[in-house]
Design a protein around this motif. Sequence first.
Motif, PDB file in Angstrom:
ATOM      1  N   HIS A  36      38.584 -58.898  29.013  1.00  0.00           N
ATOM      2  CA  HIS A  36      37.409 -58.539  29.817  1.00  0.00           C
ATOM      3  C   HIS A  36      37.524 -59.018  31.253  1.00  0.00           C
ATOM      4  CE1 HIS A  36      35.824 -62.681  29.704  1.00  0.00           C
ATOM      5  NE2 HIS A  36      36.405 -62.709  28.505  1.00  0.00           N
ATOM      6  N   GLU A  37      38.637 -59.638  31.582  1.00  0.00           N
ATOM      7  CA  GLU A  37      38.822 -60.140  32.939  1.00  0.00           C
ATOM      8  C   GLU A  37      38.838 -58.976  33.926  1.00  0.00           C
ATOM      9  OE1 GLU A  37      40.793 -60.892  30.354  1.00  0.00           O
ATOM     10  OE2 GLU A  37      40.177 -62.966  30.003  1.00  0.00           O
ATOM     11  N   GLY A  38      38.229 -59.178  35.057  1.00  0.00           N
ATOM     12  CA  GLY A  38      38.245 -58.163  36.096  1.00  0.00           C
ATOM     13  C   GLY A  38      37.215 -57.059  35.930  1.00  0.00           C
ATOM     14  N   ILE A  39      36.422 -57.130  34.878  1.00  0.00           N
ATOM     15  CA  ILE A  39      35.386 -56.118  34.673  1.00  0.00           C
ATOM     16  C   ILE A  39      34.099 -56.609  35.322  1.00  0.00           C
ATOM     17  CG2 ILE A  39      33.911 -54.986  32.965  1.00  0.00           C
ATOM     18  CD1 ILE A  39      36.349 -54.866  31.123  1.00  0.00           C
ATOM     19  N   SER A  40      33.557 -55.797  36.202  1.00  0.00           N
ATOM     20  CA  SER A  40      32.327 -56.135  36.903  1.00  0.00           C
ATOM     21  C   SER A  40      31.142 -55.489  36.187  1.00  0.00           C
ATOM     22  CB  SER A  40      32.405 -55.636  38.344  1.00  0.00           C
ATOM     23  OG  SER A  40      31.131 -55.683  38.943  1.00  0.00           O
ATOM     24  N   LEU A  41      30.341 -56.321  35.507  1.00  0.00           N
ATOM     25  CA  LEU A  41      29.177 -55.766  34.809  1.00  0.00           C
ATOM     26  C   LEU A  41      28.179 -55.109  35.761  1.00  0.00           C
ATOM     27  CD1 LEU A  41      28.525 -58.293  31.902  1.00  0.00           C
ATOM     28  CD2 LEU A  41      29.457 -55.984  31.767  1.00  0.00           C
ATOM     29  N   PRO A  42      27.918 -55.675  36.953  1.00  0.00           N
ATOM     30  CA  PRO A  42      27.004 -54.968  37.866  1.00  0.00           C
ATOM     31  C   PRO A  42      27.500 -53.554  38.204  1.00  0.00           C
ATOM     32  CG  PRO A  42      27.246 -57.231  38.575  1.00  0.00           C
ATOM     33  CD  PRO A  42      28.252 -57.012  37.463  1.00  0.00           C
ATOM     34  N   THR A  43      28.807 -53.400  38.377  1.00  0.00           N
ATOM     35  CA  THR A  43      29.365 -52.073  38.639  1.00  0.00           C
ATOM     36  C   THR A  43      29.143 -51.159  37.445  1.00  0.00           C
ATOM     37  OG1 THR A  43      31.020 -52.972  40.147  1.00  0.00           O
ATOM     38  CG2 THR A  43      31.482 -50.800  39.195  1.00  0.00           C
ATOM     39  N   PHE A  44      29.376 -51.668  36.246  1.00  0.00           N
ATOM     40  CA  PHE A  44      29.190 -50.852  35.044  1.00  0.00           C
ATOM     41  C   PHE A  44      27.731 -50.459  34.868  1.00  0.00           C
ATOM     42  CE2 PHE A  44      33.429 -51.170  34.551  1.00  0.00           C
ATOM     43  CZ  PHE A  44      33.968 -51.177  33.274  1.00  0.00           C
ATOM     44  N   TRP A  45      26.798 -51.359  35.198  1.00  0.00           N
ATOM     45  CA  TRP A  45      25.372 -51.010  35.132  1.00  0.00           C
ATOM     46  C   TRP A  45      25.040 -49.930  36.159  1.00  0.00           C
ATOM     47  CZ3 TRP A  45      22.715 -51.637  31.034  1.00  0.00           C
ATOM     48  CH2 TRP A  45      22.855 -52.756  30.217  1.00  0.00           C
ATOM     49  N   LEU A  46      25.630 -50.027  37.342  1.00  0.00           N
ATOM     50  CA  LEU A  46      25.396 -49.019  38.379  1.00  0.00           C
ATOM     51  C   LEU A  46      25.931 -47.654  37.938  1.00  0.00           C
ATOM     52  CD1 LEU A  46      24.339 -48.423  41.220  1.00  0.00           C
ATOM     53  CD2 LEU A  46      26.589 -49.063  42.099  1.00  0.00           C
ATOM     54  N   VAL A  47      27.134 -47.637  37.383  1.00  0.00           N
ATOM     55  CA  VAL A  47      27.700 -46.383  36.874  1.00  0.00           C
ATOM     56  C   VAL A  47      26.825 -45.831  35.748  1.00  0.00           C
ATOM     57  CG1 VAL A  47      29.689 -45.348  35.695  1.00  0.00           C
ATOM     58  CG2 VAL A  47      30.051 -46.917  37.601  1.00  0.00           C
ATOM     59  N   SER A  48      26.329 -46.705  34.878  1.00  0.00           N
ATOM     60  CA  SER A  48      25.448 -46.265  33.788  1.00  0.00           C
ATOM     61  C   SER A  48      24.176 -45.622  34.336  1.00  0.00           C
ATOM     62  CB  SER A  48      25.085 -47.441  32.879  1.00  0.00           C
ATOM     63  OG  SER A  48      26.239 -47.928  32.229  1.00  0.00           O
ATOM     64  N   THR A  49      23.618 -46.203  35.387  1.00  0.00           N
ATOM     65  CA  THR A  49      22.424 -45.634  36.011  1.00  0.00           C
ATOM     66  C   THR A  49      22.736 -44.247  36.578  1.00  0.00           C
ATOM     67  OG1 THR A  49      21.618 -47.844  36.541  1.00  0.00           O
ATOM     68  CG2 THR A  49      20.662 -46.013  37.782  1.00  0.00           C
ATOM     69  N   ALA A  50      23.894 -44.109  37.233  1.00  0.00           N
ATOM     70  CA  ALA A  50      24.301 -42.811  37.758  1.00  0.00           C
ATOM     71  C   ALA A  50      24.458 -41.801  36.623  1.00  0.00           C
ATOM     72  CB  ALA A  50      25.611 -42.934  38.537  1.00  0.00           C
ATOM     73  N   LEU A  51      25.036 -42.220  35.500  1.00  0.00           N
ATOM     74  CA  LEU A  51      25.208 -41.329  34.354  1.00  0.00           C
ATOM     75  C   LEU A  51      23.868 -40.875  33.790  1.00  0.00           C
ATOM     76  CD1 LEU A  51      28.179 -43.111  32.572  1.00  0.00           C
ATOM     77  CD2 LEU A  51      28.255 -40.887  33.733  1.00  0.00           C
ATOM     78  N   VAL A  52      22.898 -41.786  33.737  1.00  0.00           N
ATOM     79  CA  VAL A  52      21.555 -41.415  33.260  1.00  0.00           C
ATOM     80  C   VAL A  52      20.959 -40.360  34.192  1.00  0.00           C
ATOM     81  CG1 VAL A  52      19.184 -42.250  32.953  1.00  0.00           C
ATOM     82  CG2 VAL A  52      21.097 -43.544  32.002  1.00  0.00           C
ATOM     83  N   LEU A  53      21.117 -40.554  35.494  1.00  0.00           N
ATOM     84  CA  LEU A  53      20.582 -39.575  36.446  1.00  0.00           C
ATOM     85  C   LEU A  53      21.281 -38.227  36.306  1.00  0.00           C
ATOM     86  CD1 LEU A  53      20.081 -41.873  39.553  1.00  0.00           C
ATOM     87  CD2 LEU A  53      18.322 -40.919  38.045  1.00  0.00           C
ATOM     88  N   TRP A  54      22.605 -38.218  36.104  1.00  0.00           N
ATOM     89  CA  TRP A  54      23.331 -36.965  35.867  1.00  0.00           C
ATOM     90  C   TRP A  54      22.861 -36.315  34.570  1.00  0.00           C
ATOM     91  CZ3 TRP A  54      25.531 -34.028  39.157  1.00  0.00           C
ATOM     92  CH2 TRP A  54      26.193 -34.543  40.262  1.00  0.00           C
ATOM     93  N   LEU A  55      22.569 -37.137  33.568  1.00  0.00           N
ATOM     94  CA  LEU A  55      22.057 -36.620  32.295  1.00  0.00           C
ATOM     95  C   LEU A  55      20.704 -35.939  32.503  1.00  0.00           C
ATOM     96  CD1 LEU A  55      22.229 -36.425  29.197  1.00  0.00           C
ATOM     97  CD2 LEU A  55      21.298 -38.736  29.103  1.00  0.00           C
TER      98      LEU A  55
END
Length: 91
Positions: free
Chosen positions: A35-54
């Motif tokens: 899990h090193e190098g994974i930015s959870l804030p970035t993943f949450w931001l991408v998830s928000t973008a995916l919800v909006l695209w949905l």
Amino acid sequence: SMSTILIESIGIVAGILGIMAWIPQLREVWVEGLHEGISLPTFWLVSTALVLWLVYGALIGSLSLIAANLAALACMLSLIVGVIRLRKAPA
């Protein structure tokens, strides 16, 4: 119409490729436990973008956008859960 089928087919292929892009990351987190190098804030931001695209896909009635973004969101949430699980595990 034929053009609608072609357009949705392009969307389905794009969605499949987008999901395939997450497979190595899913493997690292869930199989290898990395899990090193994974930015959870970035993943949450991408998830928000995916919800909006949905939502956008639902509003315009695009089945390919809905399916692709549901699948990508499932991958993203799986990664978030996996990373949180790994970071809370005792060393």
